[in-house]
Motif scaffolding. Structure first.
Motif, PDB file in Angstrom:
ATOM      1  N   SER A   8      34.205 -12.904  25.431  1.00 39.91           N
ATOM      2  CA  SER A   8      34.884 -14.195  25.309  1.00 39.91           C
ATOM      3  C   SER A   8      35.221 -14.771  26.678  1.00 39.91           C
ATOM      4  O   SER A   8      35.421 -14.048  27.653  1.00 39.91           O
ATOM      5  CB  SER A   8      36.150 -14.063  24.451  1.00 39.91           C
ATOM      6  OG  SER A   8      37.065 -13.173  25.054  1.00 39.91           O
ATOM      7  N   THR A   9      35.242 -16.093  26.702  1.00 37.25           N
ATOM      8  CA  THR A   9      35.649 -16.844  27.882  1.00 37.25           C
ATOM      9  C   THR A   9      36.351 -18.101  27.397  1.00 37.25           C
ATOM     10  O   THR A   9      36.312 -18.417  26.200  1.00 37.25           O
ATOM     11  CB  THR A   9      34.434 -17.182  28.781  1.00 37.25           C
ATOM     12  OG1 THR A   9      34.906 -17.722  30.022  1.00 37.25           O
ATOM     13  CG2 THR A   9      33.481 -18.150  28.115  1.00 37.25           C
ATOM     14  N   THR A  10      36.990 -18.816  28.302  1.00 35.92           N
ATOM     15  CA  THR A  10      37.608 -20.097  27.969  1.00 35.92           C
ATOM     16  C   THR A  10      37.085 -21.154  28.921  1.00 35.92           C
ATOM     17  O   THR A  10      36.693 -20.856  30.050  1.00 35.92           O
ATOM     18  CB  THR A  10      39.145 -20.034  28.057  1.00 35.92           C
ATOM     19  OG1 THR A  10      39.525 -19.550  29.347  1.00 35.92           O
ATOM     20  CG2 THR A  10      39.728 -19.147  26.970  1.00 35.92           C
ATOM     21  N   THR A  40      45.992 -23.758  23.431  1.00 37.09           N
ATOM     22  CA  THR A  40      46.861 -24.025  24.574  1.00 37.09           C
ATOM     23  C   THR A  40      46.974 -22.761  25.395  1.00 37.09           C
ATOM     24  O   THR A  40      47.334 -21.706  24.875  1.00 37.09           O
ATOM     25  CB  THR A  40      48.257 -24.479  24.117  1.00 37.09           C
ATOM     26  OG1 THR A  40      48.106 -25.670  23.325  1.00 37.09           O
ATOM     27  CG2 THR A  40      49.160 -24.758  25.301  1.00 37.09           C
ATOM     28  N   SER A  41      46.642 -22.856  26.672  1.00 34.36           N
ATOM     29  CA  SER A  41      46.731 -21.712  27.581  1.00 34.36           C
ATOM     30  C   SER A  41      47.845 -21.955  28.588  1.00 34.36           C
ATOM     31  O   SER A  41      47.965 -23.047  29.152  1.00 34.36           O
ATOM     32  CB  SER A  41      45.417 -21.506  28.317  1.00 34.36           C
ATOM     33  OG  SER A  41      44.406 -21.112  27.422  1.00 34.36           O
ATOM     34  N   GLY A  47      50.080 -19.718  42.429  1.00 36.25           N
ATOM     35  CA  GLY A  47      51.531 -19.728  42.529  1.00 36.25           C
ATOM     36  C   GLY A  47      52.259 -20.673  41.591  1.00 36.25           C
ATOM     37  O   GLY A  47      53.492 -20.725  41.617  1.00 36.25           O
ATOM     38  N   GLU A  48      51.540 -21.411  40.772  1.00 39.14           N
ATOM     39  CA  GLU A  48      52.179 -22.350  39.864  1.00 39.14           C
ATOM     40  C   GLU A  48      51.821 -22.033  38.418  1.00 39.14           C
ATOM     41  O   GLU A  48      50.705 -21.615  38.128  1.00 39.14           O
ATOM     42  CB  GLU A  48      51.742 -23.789  40.170  1.00 39.14           C
ATOM     43  CG  GLU A  48      52.192 -24.294  41.520  1.00 39.14           C
ATOM     44  CD  GLU A  48      51.794 -25.739  41.753  1.00 39.14           C
ATOM     45  OE1 GLU A  48      51.582 -26.476  40.764  1.00 39.14           O
ATOM     46  OE2 GLU A  48      51.689 -26.127  42.921  1.00 39.14           O
ATOM     47  N   VAL A  49      52.772 -22.280  37.513  1.00 41.40           N
ATOM     48  CA  VAL A  49      52.526 -22.093  36.092  1.00 41.40           C
ATOM     49  C   VAL A  49      51.929 -23.389  35.532  1.00 41.40           C
ATOM     50  O   VAL A  49      52.444 -24.475  35.772  1.00 41.40           O
ATOM     51  CB  VAL A  49      53.817 -21.719  35.336  1.00 41.40           C
ATOM     52  CG1 VAL A  49      53.576 -21.643  33.832  1.00 41.40           C
ATOM     53  CG2 VAL A  49      54.370 -20.391  35.856  1.00 41.40           C
ATOM     54  N   HIS A  50      50.819 -23.239  34.811  1.00 45.05           N
ATOM     55  CA  HIS A  50      50.116 -24.372  34.214  1.00 45.05           C
ATOM     56  C   HIS A  50      50.071 -24.209  32.699  1.00 45.05           C
ATOM     57  O   HIS A  50      50.028 -23.094  32.193  1.00 45.05           O
ATOM     58  CB  HIS A  50      48.670 -24.439  34.724  1.00 45.05           C
ATOM     59  CG  HIS A  50      48.556 -24.651  36.185  1.00 45.05           C
ATOM     60  ND1 HIS A  50      48.349 -25.885  36.739  1.00 45.05           N
ATOM     61  CD2 HIS A  50      48.621 -23.776  37.226  1.00 45.05           C
ATOM     62  CE1 HIS A  50      48.284 -25.777  38.046  1.00 45.05           C
ATOM     63  NE2 HIS A  50      48.448 -24.497  38.373  1.00 45.05           N
ATOM     64  N   THR A  51      50.039 -25.305  31.996  1.00 46.95           N
ATOM     65  CA  THR A  51      49.823 -25.330  30.550  1.00 46.95           C
ATOM     66  C   THR A  51      48.724 -26.356  30.298  1.00 46.95           C
ATOM     67  O   THR A  51      48.895 -27.533  30.611  1.00 46.95           O
ATOM     68  CB  THR A  51      51.105 -25.727  29.797  1.00 46.95           C
ATOM     69  OG1 THR A  51      52.137 -24.804  30.135  1.00 46.95           O
ATOM     70  CG2 THR A  51      50.884 -25.723  28.293  1.00 46.95           C
ATOM     71  N   ASP A  52      47.592 -25.875  29.758  1.00 41.92           N
ATOM     72  CA  ASP A  52      46.434 -26.749  29.588  1.00 41.92           C
ATOM     73  C   ASP A  52      45.709 -26.456  28.278  1.00 41.92           C
ATOM     74  O   ASP A  52      45.713 -25.318  27.800  1.00 41.92           O
ATOM     75  CB  ASP A  52      45.428 -26.541  30.734  1.00 41.92           C
ATOM     76  CG  ASP A  52      45.963 -27.020  32.063  1.00 41.92           C
ATOM     77  OD1 ASP A  52      46.347 -28.202  32.148  1.00 41.92           O
ATOM     78  OD2 ASP A  52      45.993 -26.213  33.014  1.00 41.92           O
ATOM     79  N   PRO A  53      45.021 -27.468  27.734  1.00 45.57           N
ATOM     80  CA  PRO A  53      44.150 -27.219  26.578  1.00 45.57           C
ATOM     81  C   PRO A  53      42.868 -26.537  27.058  1.00 45.57           C
ATOM     82  O   PRO A  53      42.364 -26.843  28.143  1.00 45.57           O
ATOM     83  CB  PRO A  53      43.860 -28.620  26.034  1.00 45.57           C
ATOM     84  CG  PRO A  53      43.999 -29.516  27.222  1.00 45.57           C
ATOM     85  CD  PRO A  53      45.048 -28.883  28.098  1.00 45.57           C
ATOM     86  N   GLU A  54      42.385 -25.601  26.258  1.00 45.49           N
ATOM     87  CA  GLU A  54      41.124 -24.926  26.551  1.00 45.49           C
ATOM     88  C   GLU A  54      40.375 -24.684  25.248  1.00 45.49           C
ATOM     89  O   GLU A  54      40.939 -24.821  24.164  1.00 45.49           O
ATOM     90  CB  GLU A  54      41.350 -23.584  27.261  1.00 45.49           C
ATOM     91  CG  GLU A  54      41.844 -23.709  28.680  1.00 45.49           C
ATOM     92  CD  GLU A  54      41.850 -22.384  29.407  1.00 45.49           C
ATOM     93  OE1 GLU A  54      41.202 -22.296  30.456  1.00 45.49           O
ATOM     94  OE2 GLU A  54      42.508 -21.432  28.922  1.00 45.49           O
ATOM     95  N   TRP A  55      39.114 -24.318  25.379  1.00 43.66           N
ATOM     96  CA  TRP A  55      38.271 -23.936  24.243  1.00 43.66           C
ATOM     97  C   TRP A  55      37.761 -22.533  24.509  1.00 43.66           C
ATOM     98  O   TRP A  55      37.306 -22.234  25.622  1.00 43.66           O
ATOM     99  CB  TRP A  55      37.105 -24.919  24.099  1.00 43.66           C
ATOM    100  CG  TRP A  55      37.520 -26.208  23.492  1.00 43.66           C
ATOM    101  CD1 TRP A  55      37.296 -26.599  22.206  1.00 43.66           C
ATOM    102  CD2 TRP A  55      38.257 -27.271  24.101  1.00 43.66           C
ATOM    103  NE1 TRP A  55      37.860 -27.836  21.983  1.00 43.66           N
ATOM    104  CE2 TRP A  55      38.454 -28.267  23.136  1.00 43.66           C
ATOM    105  CE3 TRP A  55      38.790 -27.468  25.377  1.00 43.66           C
ATOM    106  CZ2 TRP A  55      39.135 -29.449  23.398  1.00 43.66           C
ATOM    107  CZ3 TRP A  55      39.472 -28.636  25.642  1.00 43.66           C
ATOM    108  CH2 TRP A  55      39.638 -29.613  24.664  1.00 43.66           C
ATOM    109  N   ARG A  56      37.869 -21.660  23.507  1.00 42.55           N
ATOM    110  CA  ARG A  56      37.412 -20.273  23.640  1.00 42.55           C
ATOM    111  C   ARG A  56      35.989 -20.172  23.107  1.00 42.55           C
ATOM    112  O   ARG A  56      35.672 -20.701  22.043  1.00 42.55           O
ATOM    113  CB  ARG A  56      38.313 -19.316  22.862  1.00 42.55           C
ATOM    114  CG  ARG A  56      37.862 -17.861  22.980  1.00 42.55           C
ATOM    115  CD  ARG A  56      38.745 -16.890  22.223  1.00 42.55           C
ATOM    116  NE  ARG A  56      40.113 -16.973  22.711  1.00 42.55           N
ATOM    117  CZ  ARG A  56      41.162 -17.309  21.953  1.00 42.55           C
ATOM    118  NH1 ARG A  56      41.008 -17.587  20.687  1.00 42.55           N
ATOM    119  NH2 ARG A  56      42.362 -17.357  22.472  1.00 42.55           N
ATOM    120  N   VAL A  57      35.140 -19.474  23.851  1.00 42.43           N
ATOM    121  CA  VAL A  57      33.775 -19.183  23.432  1.00 42.43           C
ATOM    122  C   VAL A  57      33.681 -17.685  23.205  1.00 42.43           C
ATOM    123  O   VAL A  57      34.013 -16.899  24.101  1.00 42.43           O
ATOM    124  CB  VAL A  57      32.743 -19.617  24.505  1.00 42.43           C
ATOM    125  CG1 VAL A  57      31.324 -19.343  24.012  1.00 42.43           C
ATOM    126  CG2 VAL A  57      32.929 -21.076  24.881  1.00 42.43           C
TER     127      VAL A  57
END
Length: 107
Positions: A8-10, A40-41, A47-57
């Protein structure tokens, strides 16, 4: 290592997820792939916290094709450090698992 695995990857878009999935199947390093998303990942990057949409394959493959699949993902991924995780398949339909092996042989 198990004879069959899910790798799996995103990705950051449905389009790039479809592209990776299609390339893996076309190259016979994966028998099939499913795309899940958007998810949502939440992660730390530089060094920064991120929240982003992703798609898993999720790609089903044979053990001896994992290295080639990992290289294909790395070569075609837009991330500097893509998530690539191989999870063993510990059971299932013998006919399906035979099909996974056959499809990763370019048949």
């Amino acid at each position: 290592m198990a004879a069959h695995l899910i790798v799996s990857t995103t990705t950051d878009s449905e389009e790039s997820a479809r592209d990776l999935a299609a390339k893996a199947v076309a190259a016979s390093v994966g028998a099939c792939a499913q795309i899940v998303g958007p998810i949502t990942s939440v992660y730390r990057w530089e060094g920064e916290v991120h929240t982003d949409p992703e798609w898993r394959v999720e790609v089903k493959t044979a053990q001896d094709r994992v290295a080639a699949l990992v290289e294909l993902i790395k070569a075609n991924h837009s991330y500097d450090v893509p998530e690539i995780i191989a999870t063993p398949i510990e059971g299932g339909s013998a006919e399906y698992l035979d099909w996974v092996v056959a499809e990763t042989r370019g048949q």
